[in-house]
Design an enzyme around this catalytic site. Structure first.
Site, mmCIF file in Angstrom:
data_model
loop_
_atom_site.group_PDB
_atom_site.id
_atom_site.type_symbol
_atom_site.label_atom_id
_atom_site.label_comp_id
_atom_site.label_asym_id
_atom_site.label_seq_id
_atom_site.Cartn_x
_atom_site.Cartn_y
_atom_site.Cartn_z
ATOM 1 N N LYS A 52 0.685 -1.096 -0.028
ATOM 2 C CA LYS A 52 -0.044 -0.062 -0.004
ATOM 3 C C LYS A 52 1.042 1.185 -0.140
ATOM 4 C CE LYS A 52 -3.876 -2.461 2.121
ATOM 5 N NZ LYS A 52 -4.758 -2.890 3.387
ATOM 6 N N GLN A 96 -4.461 -1.552 9.476
ATOM 7 C CA GLN A 96 -4.319 -3.036 8.849
ATOM 8 C C GLN A 96 -5.046 -4.007 9.873
ATOM 9 O OE1 GLN A 96 -3.195 -3.692 5.657
ATOM 10 N NE2 GLN A 96 -4.004 -5.399 6.096
ATOM 11 N N ASP A 119 -11.239 3.017 3.924
ATOM 12 C CA ASP A 119 -11.344 1.506 3.730
ATOM 13 C C ASP A 119 -12.919 1.393 3.714
ATOM 14 O OD1 ASP A 119 -9.498 -0.035 3.539
ATOM 15 O OD2 ASP A 119 -8.783 -0.231 5.663
#
Ligand code: NAP
Length: 298
Positions: A52, A96, A119
């Site tokens: 990422k 994460q 997200d």
């Protein structure tokens, strides 16, 4: 049978995103900033975070890596999220997952400001998606819709079968497929579905997100169906230097004989997930509020 090349589509979109980032910097002096928070050292999580960050750098997005030890307390993590919520240089926050044992993931996700929730996991964004309000769409489901469009399939009036009902893939992708603008008819299957093949054999597109290799086999498909394989599974492979290889949830060899198009693993859904994260981060930097029209990259 056509391979749906997620890497190629991701590369195209990342080029557009990089151009959008450069324009935003030039016109408004704003550099999109993404805070990436990793707790512990789970090897898969470390490699996802690294990927990422690399993708951010290539697109001109500034990424701030924050690593907390596995021994960090939940309070420390919540305070760290709060600091990113308050930092005007940060437009997106990513924690994460999965978190190490002992952390309450729901509480942690709830702590992310919905306006920086790139997200698309917070209840505010999930709720807005369900009622068709502007929001950050969850990255993997959004990437899947883009892949199906890229494959040239018009979903209107088609039957889509989704296997898996997780909050991050199965349920949101089913919701996106059923939106009026997409207009597919959706069947959502899970471990409580007797005879999944009964449904998949009638499907024009099957999206499999079960986390189990071999969940979908060629004999479960209608000839010419499109298969989107979301699964990422490690299977032992003595011939590989790593000792394993990655496979999806679909049995590629048998599905490829019956399907008209299929996503490979790796190289299908995976690159799109990161791409849609970059997309959401750019949208967040561009829009000072939660209003972020889905297709308005400008
Ligand atoms: P998850 O939270 O474990 O959910 C799996 C879902 O599949 C559950 O709803 C489960 O049903 C269902 N399921 C499991 N085995 C099944 C079977 N044999 N038949 C029917 N349904 C079955 O997994 P997830 O987070 O959605 O992820 C799914 C897969 O996608 C994983 O391999 C993951 O690594 C991968 N993934 C890839 C990306 C990417 O970017 N490429 C992103 C996210 C996830 P129940 O609810 O009944 O238990």
């Amino acid at each position: 049978m056509k391979l749906i090349d997620g890497k190629a589509l991701a590369a195209n979109l990342r080029g557009e995103i990089a151009a959008g980032v450069a324009r935003l910097k030039e016109e408004r002096g704003v550099v999109p900033g993404l805070a990436v928070i990793l707790v512990g050292e789970n090897p898969a999580s470390v490699s996802y975070v690294t990927a990422k960050e690399k993708a951010c750098a290539a697109a001109g997005i500034s990424s701030r890596e924050i690593r907390l030890p596995e021994t960090a307390s939940e309070r420390e993590l919540l305070e760290c999220i709060e600091r990113q919520n308050d930092d005007p240089a940060i437009h997106g926050i990513l924690v994460q997952l999965p978190l190490p044992k002992g952390f309450d993931e729901k509480k942690v996700i709830d702590a992310i400001s919905p306006e920086k929730d790139v997200d698309g996991f917070t209840p505010v964004n999930v709720g807005r998606m369900m009622i068709g309000e502007p929001c950050f769409l969850p990255c993997t489901p959004h990437g899947i819709i883009k892949l199906i469009e890229f494959a040239g399939m018009d979903l209107r009036g088609r039957h889509a079968v989704v296997i898996g009902r997780s909050n991050i893939v199965g349920k949101p992708v089913a919701a996106l497929l059923a939106r009026r603008e997409t207009n597919a008819t959706v069947t959502l299957c899970h471990t409580g579905t007797p005879s999944i093949a009964r449904f998949t054999r009638e499907a024009d597109v099957v999206i499999v997100a079960a986390g189990r290799p071999g969940t979908l086999t060629g004999d479960m498909l209608k000839p010419g169906a499109v298969v989107i394989d979301v699964g990422v599974n490690r299977v032992a492979d003595a011939t590989s230097a790593r000792g394993y290889r990655l496979v999806g949830d679909a049995d590629f060899a048998s599905c490829a004989k019956v399907a008209s198009a299929i996503t490979p693993v790796p190289g299908g859904v995976g690159p799109m997930t990161i791409t849609m994260l970059l997309w959401n981060t750019l949208e967040s930097a561009r829009n000072k509020s939660l209003i972020c029209p889905i297709d308005a990259r400008g």
